[in-house]
Write a protein that holds these residues in place. Structure first.
Motif, PDB file in Angstrom:
ATOM      1  N   ILE A 131      59.615 -38.474  31.578  1.00 24.86           N
ATOM      2  CA  ILE A 131      58.440 -38.259  30.724  1.00 24.86           C
ATOM      3  C   ILE A 131      57.236 -37.921  31.595  1.00 24.86           C
ATOM      4  O   ILE A 131      56.945 -38.615  32.576  1.00 24.86           O
ATOM      5  CB  ILE A 131      58.152 -39.512  29.876  1.00 24.86           C
ATOM      6  CG1 ILE A 131      59.335 -39.777  28.933  1.00 24.86           C
ATOM      7  CG2 ILE A 131      56.851 -39.359  29.093  1.00 24.86           C
ATOM      8  CD1 ILE A 131      59.287 -41.119  28.261  1.00 24.86           C
ATOM      9  N   LYS A 132      56.526 -36.865  31.260  1.00 25.60           N
ATOM     10  CA  LYS A 132      55.337 -36.447  31.997  1.00 25.60           C
ATOM     11  C   LYS A 132      54.085 -36.803  31.199  1.00 25.60           C
ATOM     12  O   LYS A 132      53.911 -36.338  30.070  1.00 25.60           O
ATOM     13  CB  LYS A 132      55.377 -34.933  32.255  1.00 25.60           C
ATOM     14  CG  LYS A 132      56.609 -34.447  33.012  1.00 25.60           C
ATOM     15  CD  LYS A 132      56.678 -35.024  34.420  1.00 25.60           C
ATOM     16  CE  LYS A 132      57.881 -34.461  35.181  1.00 25.60           C
ATOM     17  NZ  LYS A 132      58.000 -35.065  36.525  1.00 25.60           N
ATOM     18  N   THR A 170      49.668 -34.992  34.721  1.00 26.83           N
ATOM     19  CA  THR A 170      49.654 -33.542  34.893  1.00 26.83           C
ATOM     20  C   THR A 170      48.264 -32.957  34.706  1.00 26.83           C
ATOM     21  O   THR A 170      48.024 -31.802  35.056  1.00 26.83           O
ATOM     22  CB  THR A 170      50.627 -32.881  33.901  1.00 26.83           C
ATOM     23  OG1 THR A 170      50.248 -33.238  32.560  1.00 26.83           O
ATOM     24  CG2 THR A 170      52.062 -33.334  34.166  1.00 26.83           C
ATOM     25  N   GLY A 171      47.343 -33.752  34.149  1.00 28.38           N
ATOM     26  CA  GLY A 171      45.966 -33.297  33.951  1.00 28.38           C
ATOM     27  C   GLY A 171      45.611 -33.148  32.484  1.00 28.38           C
ATOM     28  O   GLY A 171      46.468 -32.866  31.643  1.00 28.38           O
ATOM     29  N   GLY A 172      44.327 -33.394  32.193  1.00 25.48           N
ATOM     30  CA  GLY A 172      43.835 -33.201  30.842  1.00 25.48           C
ATOM     31  C   GLY A 172      44.054 -34.357  29.892  1.00 25.48           C
ATOM     32  O   GLY A 172      43.780 -34.243  28.701  1.00 25.48           O
ATOM     33  N   GLY A 173      44.532 -35.492  30.417  1.00 25.28           N
ATOM     34  CA  GLY A 173      44.772 -36.645  29.552  1.00 25.28           C
ATOM     35  C   GLY A 173      43.910 -37.826  29.922  1.00 25.28           C
ATOM     36  O   GLY A 173      43.251 -37.844  30.952  1.00 25.28           O
ATOM     37  N   ASP A 230      39.992 -44.859  31.228  1.00 22.91           N
ATOM     38  CA  ASP A 230      39.580 -44.846  29.822  1.00 22.91           C
ATOM     39  C   ASP A 230      39.990 -46.121  29.089  1.00 22.91           C
ATOM     40  O   ASP A 230      39.400 -46.471  28.067  1.00 22.91           O
ATOM     41  CB  ASP A 230      40.213 -43.627  29.119  1.00 22.91           C
ATOM     42  CG  ASP A 230      39.684 -42.324  29.687  1.00 22.91           C
ATOM     43  OD1 ASP A 230      38.465 -42.093  29.637  1.00 22.91           O
ATOM     44  OD2 ASP A 230      40.503 -41.515  30.177  1.00 22.91           O
ATOM     45  N   ALA A 231      41.002 -46.811  29.606  1.00 25.63           N
ATOM     46  CA  ALA A 231      41.466 -48.058  28.977  1.00 25.63           C
ATOM     47  C   ALA A 231      42.153 -48.904  30.037  1.00 25.63           C
ATOM     48  O   ALA A 231      42.496 -48.420  31.121  1.00 25.63           O
ATOM     49  CB  ALA A 231      42.426 -47.754  27.836  1.00 25.63           C
ATOM     50  N   ALA A 232      42.353 -50.171  29.695  1.00 29.54           N
ATOM     51  CA  ALA A 232      43.037 -51.076  30.624  1.00 29.54           C
ATOM     52  C   ALA A 232      43.900 -52.050  29.836  1.00 29.54           C
ATOM     53  O   ALA A 232      43.551 -52.456  28.726  1.00 29.54           O
ATOM     54  CB  ALA A 232      42.037 -51.839  31.473  1.00 29.54           C
ATOM     55  N   VAL A 244      48.055 -43.121  35.480  1.00 33.21           N
ATOM     56  CA  VAL A 244      48.294 -44.542  35.255  1.00 33.21           C
ATOM     57  C   VAL A 244      48.029 -45.250  36.579  1.00 33.21           C
ATOM     58  O   VAL A 244      48.642 -44.934  37.600  1.00 33.21           O
ATOM     59  CB  VAL A 244      49.733 -44.824  34.784  1.00 33.21           C
ATOM     60  CG1 VAL A 244      49.937 -46.323  34.588  1.00 33.21           C
ATOM     61  CG2 VAL A 244      50.029 -44.070  33.486  1.00 33.21           C
ATOM     62  N   ILE A 245      47.093 -46.201  36.562  1.00 36.68           N
ATOM     63  CA  ILE A 245      46.643 -46.876  37.784  1.00 36.68           C
ATOM     64  C   ILE A 245      47.082 -48.332  37.733  1.00 36.68           C
ATOM     65  O   ILE A 245      46.521 -49.150  37.001  1.00 36.68           O
ATOM     66  CB  ILE A 245      45.107 -46.789  37.924  1.00 36.68           C
ATOM     67  CG1 ILE A 245      44.646 -45.327  37.867  1.00 36.68           C
ATOM     68  CG2 ILE A 245      44.642 -47.455  39.210  1.00 36.68           C
ATOM     69  CD1 ILE A 245      43.153 -45.172  37.646  1.00 36.68           C
TER      70      ILE A 245
END
Length: 203
Positions: free
Chosen positions: A162-163, A98-101, A194-196, A168-169
């Motif tokens: 859950i939003k 949704t943005g901002g995370g 930011d993480a994997a 998530v890639i």
């Protein structure tokens, strides 16, 4: 995090855990279907088709490409004697937040090492045979089991309502067993986070 925020996180975790538990049979069938595709080097397309179908079922934003472009083979980190990747693509599916995370990459490879002498196997190496609660076959642990877990986790998040704030890639790459060119190609494609998480062995 305040008490209310902690309760929300706990509730979301419970929903995901419950969904995954209830979806065990479907997850097993997906893994079995993947194992039954003998995705040895140069033959990854069949298994990738299974992955792509599942990603589309989840409504992910898809990027599918043959990795021989964009200067891959001349990159200093390229390590492979394979020059032709035609017909065996990488596949990336994005669950937009949704943005901002903060964002996360979930990376798995679809290629498996050769099965060797068929006489060394009790059953066909790509049978996906299930016995005593275990699934057998080349790639069932390294790493189609991990890849299936990643996809089922994404499905659980989506279908539990859950939003997430961040993207998530999900990445299903080829050519891991022979130098990691598939993952390098995703980096050159511009995929960063930011993480994997990489579930290379699920034992």
């Amino acid at each position: 995090m305040n008490i209310k925020g902690a309760d929300i996180v706990q509730s979301a975790e419970q929903k995901v855990r419950s969904y995954i538990k209830e979806s065990r049979i479907r997850g097993t069938r997906l893994l079995q279907k993947l194992v039954q595709e003998p995705s040895t080097r140069g033959n990854e397309s069949g298994a990738q088709a299974v992955i792509i179908e599942k990603c589309r079922e989840l409504g992910l934003e898809m990027d599918i490409w043959e990795i021989g472009d964009s200067g891959l083979t001349v990159h200093p980190a390229f390590c492979s004697d394979r020059k032709d990747f035609t017909g065996n693509p990488n596949a990336v599916g994005i669950m937009r937040g949704t943005g901002g995370g903060r964002s996360m990459i979930l990376n798995g490879h679809i290629d498996v090492v050769p099965a060797g002498d068929p006489k060394d196997w009790d059953k066909d190496a790509y049978s996906g045979h299930i016995e005593c609660g275990k699934l057998f076959g080349r790639g069932s642990t390294d790493m189609k089991g991990g890849t299936t877990s990643l996809l089922m986790a994404m499905e659980a998040i989506k279908n539990s309502g859950i939003k997430l704030k961040g993207d998530v890639i999900f990445q299903s790459v080829i050519e891991e067993e022979s130098g990691g060119a598939g993952t390098l190609a995703t980096v050159l494609r511009g995929y960063k986070a930011d993480a994997a998480i990489i579930l290379n062995l699920l034992i």
